[in-house]
Motif scaffolding. Structure first.
Motif, PDB file in Angstrom:
ATOM      1  N   LEU A  14       0.834  -1.200   0.000  1.00 25.19           N
ATOM      2  CA  LEU A  14       0.000   0.000   0.000  1.00 25.19           C
ATOM      3  C   LEU A  14       0.868   1.250   0.000  1.00 25.19           C
ATOM      4  O   LEU A  14       0.606   2.213  -0.729  1.00 25.19           O
ATOM      5  N   VAL A  15       1.928   1.242   0.820  1.00 24.65           N
ATOM      6  CA  VAL A  15       2.854   2.372   0.849  1.00 24.65           C
ATOM      7  C   VAL A  15       3.527   2.537  -0.520  1.00 24.65           C
ATOM      8  O   VAL A  15       3.664   3.650  -1.041  1.00 24.65           O
ATOM      9  N   ALA A  16       3.951   1.410  -1.103  1.00 22.52           N
ATOM     10  CA  ALA A  16       4.586   1.461  -2.420  1.00 22.52           C
ATOM     11  C   ALA A  16       3.616   2.007  -3.469  1.00 22.52           C
ATOM     12  O   ALA A  16       4.019   2.748  -4.377  1.00 22.52           O
ATOM     13  N   GLY A  17       2.333   1.639  -3.361  1.00 24.21           N
ATOM     14  CA  GLY A  17       1.343   2.148  -4.301  1.00 24.21           C
ATOM     15  C   GLY A  17       1.161   3.646  -4.186  1.00 24.21           C
ATOM     16  O   GLY A  17       1.062   4.356  -5.194  1.00 24.21           O
ATOM     17  N   LEU A  18       1.125   4.152  -2.960  1.00 27.31           N
ATOM     18  CA  LEU A  18       0.984   5.599  -2.776  1.00 27.31           C
ATOM     19  C   LEU A  18       2.222   6.326  -3.291  1.00 27.31           C
ATOM     20  O   LEU A  18       2.104   7.397  -3.897  1.00 27.31           O
ATOM     21  N   ALA A  19       3.399   5.738  -3.054  1.00 27.14           N
ATOM     22  CA  ALA A  19       4.621   6.348  -3.592  1.00 27.14           C
ATOM     23  C   ALA A  19       4.603   6.344  -5.116  1.00 27.14           C
ATOM     24  O   ALA A  19       5.013   7.318  -5.763  1.00 27.14           O
ATOM     25  N   GLY A  34      10.758   1.043  -7.236  1.00 27.89           N
ATOM     26  CA  GLY A  34      10.626  -0.138  -6.399  1.00 27.89           C
ATOM     27  C   GLY A  34      11.965  -0.660  -5.918  1.00 27.89           C
ATOM     28  O   GLY A  34      12.100  -1.111  -4.766  1.00 27.89           O
ATOM     29  N   ALA A  35      12.967  -0.600  -6.796  1.00 26.83           N
ATOM     30  CA  ALA A  35      14.295  -1.054  -6.380  1.00 26.83           C
ATOM     31  C   ALA A  35      14.840  -0.166  -5.267  1.00 26.83           C
ATOM     32  O   ALA A  35      15.508  -0.649  -4.342  1.00 26.83           O
ATOM     33  N   ALA A  36      14.546   1.145  -5.344  1.00 30.09           N
ATOM     34  CA  ALA A  36      14.967   2.050  -4.266  1.00 30.09           C
ATOM     35  C   ALA A  36      14.230   1.715  -2.975  1.00 30.09           C
ATOM     36  O   ALA A  36      14.825   1.752  -1.885  1.00 30.09           O
ATOM     37  N   LEU A  81       8.924  -4.932  -9.115  1.00 36.76           N
ATOM     38  CA  LEU A  81       7.805  -5.437  -9.892  1.00 36.76           C
ATOM     39  C   LEU A  81       6.488  -4.806  -9.454  1.00 36.76           C
ATOM     40  O   LEU A  81       5.701  -4.339 -10.287  1.00 36.76           O
ATOM     41  N   VAL A  82       6.227  -4.770  -8.153  1.00 37.77           N
ATOM     42  CA  VAL A  82       4.945  -4.227  -7.694  1.00 37.77           C
ATOM     43  C   VAL A  82       4.887  -2.718  -7.919  1.00 37.77           C
ATOM     44  O   VAL A  82       3.818  -2.164  -8.224  1.00 37.77           O
ATOM     45  N   SER A  83       6.021  -2.034  -7.795  1.00 38.19           N
ATOM     46  CA  SER A  83       6.018  -0.592  -8.049  1.00 38.19           C
ATOM     47  C   SER A  83       5.834  -0.288  -9.524  1.00 38.19           C
ATOM     48  O   SER A  83       5.239   0.729  -9.886  1.00 38.19           O
ATOM     49  N   LEU A  84       6.341  -1.164 -10.371  1.00 33.04           N
ATOM     50  CA  LEU A  84       6.109  -1.007 -11.808  1.00 33.04           C
ATOM     51  C   LEU A  84       4.614  -1.021 -12.097  1.00 33.04           C
ATOM     52  O   LEU A  84       4.101  -0.170 -12.833  1.00 33.04           O
ATOM     53  N   ALA A  85       3.897  -1.967 -11.490  1.00 35.51           N
ATOM     54  CA  ALA A  85       2.440  -2.025 -11.657  1.00 35.51           C
ATOM     55  C   ALA A  85       1.785  -0.776 -11.093  1.00 35.51           C
ATOM     56  O   ALA A  85       0.814  -0.248 -11.657  1.00 35.51           O
ATOM     57  N   GLY A  86       2.311  -0.290  -9.955  1.00 40.01           N
ATOM     58  CA  GLY A  86       1.734   0.909  -9.362  1.00 40.01           C
ATOM     59  C   GLY A  86       1.907   2.135 -10.234  1.00 40.01           C
ATOM     60  O   GLY A  86       0.981   2.937 -10.388  1.00 40.01           O
ATOM     61  N   ALA A 124      -1.235  -1.105  -7.587  1.00 37.64           N
ATOM     62  CA  ALA A 124      -1.845  -0.432  -8.737  1.00 37.64           C
ATOM     63  C   ALA A 124      -3.130   0.282  -8.335  1.00 37.64           C
ATOM     64  O   ALA A 124      -3.397   1.405  -8.786  1.00 37.64           O
ATOM     65  N   SER A 125      -3.919  -0.334  -7.495  1.00 31.63           N
ATOM     66  CA  SER A 125      -5.195   0.269  -7.100  1.00 31.63           C
ATOM     67  C   SER A 125      -4.979   1.492  -6.217  1.00 31.63           C
ATOM     68  O   SER A 125      -5.682   2.507  -6.367  1.00 31.63           O
ATOM     69  N   SER A 126      -4.034   1.427  -5.288  1.00 33.66           N
ATOM     70  CA  SER A 126      -3.788   2.581  -4.420  1.00 33.66           C
ATOM     71  C   SER A 126      -3.188   3.739  -5.215  1.00 33.66           C
ATOM     72  O   SER A 126      -3.549   4.906  -5.000  1.00 33.66           O
ATOM     73  N   ALA A 127      -2.285   3.437  -6.162  1.00 37.10           N
ATOM     74  CA  ALA A 127      -1.739   4.497  -7.010  1.00 37.10           C
ATOM     75  C   ALA A 127      -2.825   5.105  -7.888  1.00 37.10           C
ATOM     76  O   ALA A 127      -2.881   6.329  -8.086  1.00 37.10           O
TER      77      ALA A 127
END
Length: 656
Positions: A272-277, A380-382, A397-402, A435-438
Motif C-alpha cells: 500500500l505504501v509502495a502504491g501511494l509512492a 521499487g528497487a529504491a 515489480l509491484v512498483s512497476l504495476a503501481g 496499482a489500485s492505491s496508485a
C-alpha cells in the motif's frame, strides 16, 4: 374527440417494478413472453464479418511491430556503434561521449523536419493521437502516417531517445486497421473497432501481452464494453501474438522476480505504501511532461526545432547516466531481477524521469510505457533498499504495476501487463494493492492522465467512466402515460375547436392540452396517423380539412421495448413523442411516451446515485422518533387516469 376505452393504462406507477411472486422465487411465467426479445447484449451478425477482417489486421500489425523493433535496433547500431545490424543494442554502451551528446539532437532535427513536411500527427507518444482520431476524426488515419510514425519513432529511439516503442506501434497498428476499413463499406463504429484492433495487435506483438492489449483497448480506446468491439479486438490480439511467436519467441519479456507463494502480512501493508509512492511519482511525471510542454510553447521558435532542443536535454542526461538512453529493456530486466546497483537505481530514477518528461514535452515521437517500466522499476528497487526483502526484484515489480496504474489510470491493464511481462502469478495480489492505491491517488488529485491531458488541451473532452445507460434498464411500460384523446379521420379542425370551446362540451380540455400528440383512427379502428397540438394552433378556426388528410405517419413503439431503443428511434425520426401499441394487436393503443419520460428515467438514476437513506437500524421501531418524510422517488404520472402533468397555459386555451 374521444377518450379511447381501448387505450390501456399502465400496469403500475412509472418507475415501479413488478412485485415478486409470493409463491415462487422466480418471475411469473408470463414475464418471459413480454421480454423474450430482449437480451444481455445486442450482437449484430456483422460482428462475425468485422472479426474476420481483424485477422489480417492483427497479422499485419504484428509484422509492423516486429519491423519497428528491428528498425530501432538498426538505427541504434548505426548511430552509436557504426555497424549495419538488426541485433539488439543499447546506446549507453558506446565509447564515444560525443555520440551520446549529439546523436539525440540529430534525431530531434530529423523528427522535426518529418513532422513539418510529412505529418504533424507523428509528434507525441501515439496514444493521444489514436484517441483523438477516434473522438473527432471518424477513426480515419492518413495512410502516410502508417509509414511516417514508425520511421520517426525508430529514429527518435534509435538516436538515444528515452522512449518506448509501444505508443508508436499502437498508432501504427491502428493506422493499419483504419486504412483497411477505409477501403471497405463499414460504419464509423466498425472502422473504430478495426482501428483499435490494430492498436491492440501491435501492443500484443511488441510485448507478447495479448490480454493486457485487450484490456488497454477496453480501458482507454474503445469507450465501450460490447461484444461487437471486444470480439474483433480479441481476434486481432491473439492473431498478432501467434504471428510474433516464431519471430521473437513466446518467453516472457523480462526475467521474473521469483515471488514466493506466501508473503508476510507486513509485505501487503508495505505494498500500500509502495502504491501511494507510485501514485506520487505518477503525479510528478505527468506534471513534468506538461510543464515541459508549456515551456516549449513559450519559445520564440517554430515547433519544428523543439525536438532538437529536447534532444539536447537527452544528450546532457545521457552523459550523466548513459543507461537512461533508449528503450532500456536490459536495464528493466536488471531492476526486476534484483541485479541493479545503487548507482543505476538512483541514476534511472532521477535522470530517466527528467530527460523523459522534459524531452517528451518537446513533441518528439516516442511512447510512455517502457520509460514507465524503467522508472517504476527504479522506484521499487529504491524501496527495496529500505523495505524487508521478499524476493529479488519484488518491490521493483509491484512498483512497476503501481506506476502504470497511476500514470495511465488503467489499473487492470497495468496489473495484467506486469503478469504477462514476467509470468509472476504469485505477485498478482501485491500488484492489485499497489496499482489500485496508485490509481486512487491519481484520480483524486488529477483530473486527467498523461495520456488524456493532451486531448483536453486540444479542446476535447474524454470520459473514461463506463456505466449502463439507465434508459437500457427501464421498459416503456414502466413510464408510459395514458392516452386521453383520439380523433377520427372524418373529423375536421373546425369540429375539434368548436367542441373544445363549447361552454358545456363533453371534453377533457386539460387532458387534450397536455397530451400534445393525438392518434387519428380510421372507421375500422386502425391507427391512421397522428396530429399534434401545433396542427390545431396554427390552423384557422374555419379549417374544414379532414384529419385523415392532415395526419402524418405515426412513430410507434411496443411497451416491452427499452427506453434506450425508443430514444434512438426518436432521434432517427426527429420526433419527441411516440405512440405505444400492443405487440400482439397493433391496432390496440397502449399509451404515449415523450422525452419527458426519458428524462424521468434519468432522474430516477440520479436519485439512486445521490440519495442516501438508512434501511436497517439497531433501534426498535417503537423507540424511533417520529419524522415526517415523503416518498424517496417522485415519479411521473400515476397508473390511473390522471391528467399528465404538463403545465397548462391559458393563452393557448384562448387561442383554441
Amino acid at each position: 374527440m374521444t377518450t379511447p376505452d381501448h387505450a390501456r393504462k399502465p400496469d403500475r406507477a412509472p418507475g415501479e417494478h413488478a412485485p415478486p411472486s409470493p409463491s415462487a422465487p422466480s418471475a411469473p411465467r408470463a414475464l418471459p413472453q413480454k421480454i423474450a426479445h430482449l437480451g444481455d447484449f445486442h450482437v449484430p451478425p456483422r460482428v462475425a464479418v468485422i472479426a474476420a477482417l481483424a485477422l489480417p489486421v492483427g497479422a499485419a500489425a504484428a509484422l509492423v511491430a516486429v519491423g519497428l523493433l528491428k528498425l530501432i535496433a538498426l538505427f541504434t547500431n548505426l548511430c552509436f556503434h557504426g555497424r549495419f545490424s538488426f541485433g539488439s543494442s543499447t546506446p549507453g554502451t558506446t565509447s564515444h561521449w560525443w555520440l551520446i551528446l549529439f546523436m539525440p539532437i540529430v534525431g530531434g532535427l530529423v523528427i522535426g523536419l518529418m513532422a513539418r513536411y510529412g505529418s504533424e500527427k507523428i509528434r507525441g507518444h501515439g496514444m493521444p493521437e489514436a484517441i483523438e482520431s477516434i473522438l473527432v476524426g471518424g477513426s480515419k488515419v492518413q495512410p502516410r502516417l502508417a509509414v511516417l510514425k514508425p520511421v520517426s519513432s525508430a529514429i527518435g529511439i534509435g538516436t538515444g531517445g528515452p522512449f518506448g516503442a509501444e505508443g508508436p506501434i499502437i498508432m501504427t497498428g491502428g493506422a493499419v486497421g483504419s486504412i483497411l476499413a477505409q477501403f471497405l463499406h463499414v460504419t464509423t463504429d466498425e472502422r473504430k473497432t478495426l482501428l483499435v484492433a490494430g492498436s491492440a495487435a501491435g501492443m500484443a506483438a511488441t510485448f507478447n501481452s495479448p490480454l493486457a492489449a485487450i484490456l488497454l483497448a477496453v480501458e482507454l480506446l474503445l469507450f465501450e464494453w460490447r461484444p461487437r468491439s471486444y470480439i474483433p479486438v480479441a481476434v486481432a490480439a491473439v492473431t498478432a501474438t501467434l504471428v510474433r511467436e516464431p519471430i521473437l519467441g513466446s518467453a516472457p519479456l523480462f526475467g521474473g522476480a521469483h515471488v514466493p507463494v506466501q508473503l508476510p502480512l507486513s509485505a501487503y501493508g508495505l505494498c500500500l505504501v509502495a502504491g501511494l509512492a507510485a501514485g506520487v511519482l505518477a503525479l510528478g511525471a505527468t506534471a513534468l511532461v506538461y510543464f515541459s510542454e508549456d515551456l516549449f510553447a513559450k519559445l520564440p521558435l517554430h515547433w519544428m526545432w523543439w525536438p532538437a532542443i529536447g534532444g539536447l536535454i537527452i544528450g546532457v542526461g545521457g552523459l550523466i547516466e548513459p543507461r537512461a538512453l533508449g528503450v532500456g529493456y536490459d536495464v528493466i530486466d536488471q531492476l526486476l531481477t534484483g541485479r541493479a546497483t545503487v548507482g543505476l537505481i538512483v541514476g534511472i530514477l532521477v535522470v530517466k524521469t527528467l530527460i523523459w518528461g522534459l524531452s517528451l514535452g518537446s513533441g518528439t515521437s516516442g511512447g510512455v510505457l517502457a520509460p514507465m517500466f524503467m522508472i517504476g522499476g527504479a522506484l521499487g528497487a529504491a524501496e527495496g533498499l529500505i523495505f524487508p526483502t521478499v524476493s529479488p526484484g519484488f518491490w521493483a515489480l509491484v512498483s512497476l504495476a503501481g506506476v502504470l496504474g497511476g500514470v495511465m489510470r488503467s489499473p487492470l491493464t497495468g496489473i495484467v501487463f506486469c503478469l504477462e511481462l514476467t509470468h509472476e502469478m504469485n505477485a498478482m495480489l501485491p500488484m492489485v494493492i499497489t496499482a489500485s492505491s496508485a490509481y486512487l491517488l491519481s484520480v483524486i488529485v488529477l483530473k486527467r492522465s498523461v495520456l488524456t491531458e493532451k486531448i483536453a488541451r486540444r479542446g476535447l473532452h474524454l470520459t473514461r467512466e463506463y456505466s449502463v445507460d439507465p434508459l437500457e434498464v427501464h421498459l416503456v411500460r414502466q413510464l408510459e402515460t395514458p392516452i386521453t384523446a383520439t380523433f377520427r379521420t372524418d373529423e375536421t379542425v373546425a369540429d375539434i375547436k368548436r367542441e373544445l370551446t363549447a361552454p358545456h362540451g363533453s371534453h377533457d380540455f386539460d387532458g387534450f392540452l397536455a397530451q400534445r400528440l393525438y392518434p387519428v383512427m380510421d372507421p375500422a379502428g386502425h391507427l391512421a396517423g397522428i396530429v399534434t397540438r401545433s396542427d390545431f394552433l396554427l390552423s384557422s378556426p374555419d379549417d374544414r380539412t379532414p384529419l385523415g388528410e392532415l395526419a402524418r405517419p405515426a412513430v410507434t413503439a411496443y411497451n416491452d421495448e427499452t427506453l434506450r431503443t425508443i430514444a434512438n428511434r426518436m432521434a432517427t425520426h426527429h420526433v419527441t413523442r411516440v405512440v405505444i401499441i400492443d405487440r400482439a394487436d397493433p391496432d390496440r393503443l397502449e399509451g404515449l411516451l415523450s422525452l419527458r419520460q426519458l428524462l424521468e428515467a434519468r432522474r430516477i438514476d440520479q436519485h439512486e446515485e445521490h440519495h442516501s437513506e438508512r434501511i436497517l437500524t439497531l433501534v426498535p421501531r417503537r423507540f424511533r422518533p417520529a419524522t415526517a418524510s415523503g416518498p424517496s422517488v417522485v415519479v411521473a404520472q400515476s397508473a390511473g387516469p390522471a391528467t399528465p402533468t404538463t403545465e397548462r397555459h391559458d393563452p393557448v386555451k384562448q387561442n383554441i
